[in-house]
Design a protein around this motif. Sequence first.
Motif, short mmCIF file in Angstrom:
data_model
loop_
_atom_site.label_atom_id
_atom_site.label_comp_id
_atom_site.label_asym_id
_atom_site.label_seq_id
_atom_site.Cartn_x
_atom_site.Cartn_y
_atom_site.Cartn_z
N VAL A 175 16.90 -56.44 6.00
CA VAL A 175 15.55 -55.90 6.15
C VAL A 175 15.20 -54.79 5.33
O VAL A 175 15.27 -53.67 5.68
N ASP A 176 14.90 -54.98 4.19
CA ASP A 176 14.65 -53.88 3.27
C ASP A 176 13.37 -52.81 3.59
O ASP A 176 13.59 -51.83 3.02
N LYS A 177 12.68 -53.23 4.30
CA LYS A 177 11.28 -52.58 4.34
C LYS A 177 11.45 -51.42 5.38
O LYS A 177 10.65 -50.51 5.73
N MET A 178 12.61 -51.46 6.19
CA MET A 178 12.73 -50.52 7.20
C MET A 178 13.29 -49.02 6.71
O MET A 178 13.81 -49.05 5.74
N GLN B 200 20.05 -46.93 7.45
CA GLN B 200 20.59 -46.70 6.17
C GLN B 200 21.12 -47.96 5.53
O GLN B 200 20.82 -48.05 4.33
N ALA B 201 21.84 -48.77 6.33
CA ALA B 201 22.16 -50.13 5.53
C ALA B 201 20.97 -51.23 5.40
O ALA B 201 21.33 -52.09 4.87
N LYS B 202 19.88 -50.76 6.10
CA LYS B 202 18.77 -51.74 6.31
C LYS B 202 19.50 -53.27 6.81
O LYS B 202 19.19 -54.23 6.43
N LEU B 203 19.98 -52.96 7.92
CA LEU B 203 20.66 -54.13 8.45
C LEU B 203 20.07 -54.28 9.97
O LEU B 203 20.31 -53.42 10.77
N VAL B 204 19.94 -55.48 10.64
CA VAL B 204 19.60 -55.69 11.87
C VAL B 204 20.63 -56.70 12.39
O VAL B 204 20.80 -57.78 11.90
N THR B 205 21.22 -56.28 13.63
CA THR B 205 22.27 -57.25 14.07
C THR B 205 21.76 -57.73 15.53
O THR B 205 21.17 -56.50 16.28
N VAL B 206 21.42 -59.02 15.86
CA VAL B 206 21.08 -59.32 17.05
C VAL B 206 22.22 -60.37 17.86
O VAL B 206 22.90 -61.30 17.03
N SER B 207 22.50 -59.94 18.92
CA SER B 207 23.50 -60.67 19.92
C SER B 207 23.01 -61.28 20.94
O SER B 207 21.85 -60.71 21.61
N GLY B 208 23.38 -62.36 21.31
CA GLY B 208 23.12 -63.10 22.57
C GLY B 208 21.82 -64.04 22.38
O GLY B 208 21.15 -64.26 23.35
N ILE B 209 21.74 -64.55 21.28
CA ILE B 209 20.51 -65.40 21.03
C ILE B 209 20.85 -67.00 21.34
O ILE B 209 21.99 -67.14 21.39
#
Length: 66
Positions: free
Chosen positions: A6-9, A36-45
């Motif tokens: 997610v680059d825009k964060m 910093q890494a512009k990364l979103v991790t989602v668990s439990g979907i």
Amino acid sequence: MVRFNVDKMGRGGCAKSVTRAVQAVEPGTQVEVDLQAKLVTVSGISGPADRIARAIGEAGFPAVPV
């Protein structure tokens, strides 16, 4: 678990907006945001990852699965 670039964060407010967007479509998920890494991790979907990407994008933060 699924990850999105997610680059825009850039700030803490962005992280909160992204977290709210994910949890609106997937309540009960765990969302980790690395600004910093512009990364979103989602668990439990329970549904498809594209629903989450679409929700993040609609919140103003285009998301690309990685």
